[in-house]
Design a protein around this motif. Sequence first.
Motif, PDB file in Angstrom:
ATOM      1  N   THR A 194       0.816  -1.212   0.000  1.00 24.40           N
ATOM      2  CA  THR A 194       0.000   0.000   0.000  1.00 24.40           C
ATOM      3  C   THR A 194       0.852   1.265   0.000  1.00 24.40           C
ATOM      4  N   ASN A 195       1.969   1.248   0.696  1.00 23.53           N
ATOM      5  CA  ASN A 195       2.734   2.476   0.937  1.00 23.53           C
ATOM      6  C   ASN A 195       4.034   2.612   0.159  1.00 23.53           C
ATOM      7  N   PHE A 196       4.509   1.561  -0.457  1.00 27.92           N
ATOM      8  CA  PHE A 196       5.763   1.628  -1.200  1.00 27.92           C
ATOM      9  C   PHE A 196       5.560   2.503  -2.435  1.00 27.92           C
ATOM     10  N   PRO A 197       6.494   3.389  -2.738  1.00 28.56           N
ATOM     11  CA  PRO A 197       6.333   4.250  -3.916  1.00 28.56           C
ATOM     12  C   PRO A 197       6.208   3.421  -5.204  1.00 28.56           C
ATOM     13  N   GLY A 257       1.355   0.129 -10.625  1.00 28.47           N
ATOM     14  CA  GLY A 257       1.894  -0.688  -9.548  1.00 28.47           C
ATOM     15  C   GLY A 257       3.357  -1.037  -9.686  1.00 28.47           C
ATOM     16  N   ARG A 258       4.049  -0.458 -10.659  1.00 30.72           N
ATOM     17  CA  ARG A 258       5.490  -0.706 -10.806  1.00 30.72           C
ATOM     18  C   ARG A 258       6.242   0.057  -9.717  1.00 30.72           C
ATOM     19  N   LEU A 259       7.159  -0.638  -9.078  1.00 32.52           N
ATOM     20  CA  LEU A 259       7.902  -0.040  -7.970  1.00 32.52           C
ATOM     21  C   LEU A 259       8.826   1.070  -8.465  1.00 32.52           C
ATOM     22  N   LEU A 260       8.926   2.114  -7.669  1.00 28.36           N
ATOM     23  CA  LEU A 260       9.776   3.261  -7.995  1.00 28.36           C
ATOM     24  C   LEU A 260      10.934   3.336  -7.002  1.00 28.36           C
ATOM     25  N   SER A 261      11.721   2.286  -6.974  1.00 27.11           N
ATOM     26  CA  SER A 261      12.776   2.208  -5.966  1.00 27.11           C
ATOM     27  C   SER A 261      14.175   2.507  -6.487  1.00 27.11           C
ATOM     28  N   ARG A 262      14.330   2.636  -7.810  1.00 24.09           N
ATOM     29  CA  ARG A 262      15.656   2.932  -8.372  1.00 24.09           C
ATOM     30  C   ARG A 262      15.507   3.956  -9.487  1.00 24.09           C
ATOM     31  N   ARG A 263      16.628   4.648  -9.742  1.00 23.03           N
ATOM     32  CA  ARG A 263      16.650   5.604 -10.857  1.00 23.03           C
ATOM     33  C   ARG A 263      18.038   5.593 -11.490  1.00 23.03           C
TER      34      ARG A 263
END
Length: 155
Positions: free
Chosen positions: A106-109, A114-120
Amino acid sequence: MAFRTTDRGSRLSDAFDRAQDSARRIKETAQMFRAQAVAGSVSLNDLDIGLRETLVLDRQVLVAVAAIPGIEEEAQRQLADPNYDIGPAYVALRDGIDAFLLWMETNFPKDAQGRLLSRRFLMDGSGRVQSVALTDANARAALTAQLDALIALID
């Protein structure tokens, strides 16, 4: 002649050991991420790979071990406590893991799909990426509260 394995007692002992190892790993991992959150920054990629993966995999171990006949008695034997009822502790831990994973979902960016936004990308032409850091105080406080609830379930 049939292939021989260890006796049932050894299998029960090994299974309970695996469950305890899983619980310890969950607690240690949660404590590590709690310390990072309190210190001011948590890598979202590490949360995904380090904590979420640990919870998913160790939950599977706990579920498998809980289904083994005689595991309750083995817990009592190993802990030298004939009154210890592992059932409620197991259910609370499993439910706590499920609640944390749901909170993460629910809270993960993530984006709208629904794709995770954990790296750039570093955007320096190297093709390298870096983890996005969770630095927002409110988000870290929420994460810490969830981790505290999970940690409290494991002695």
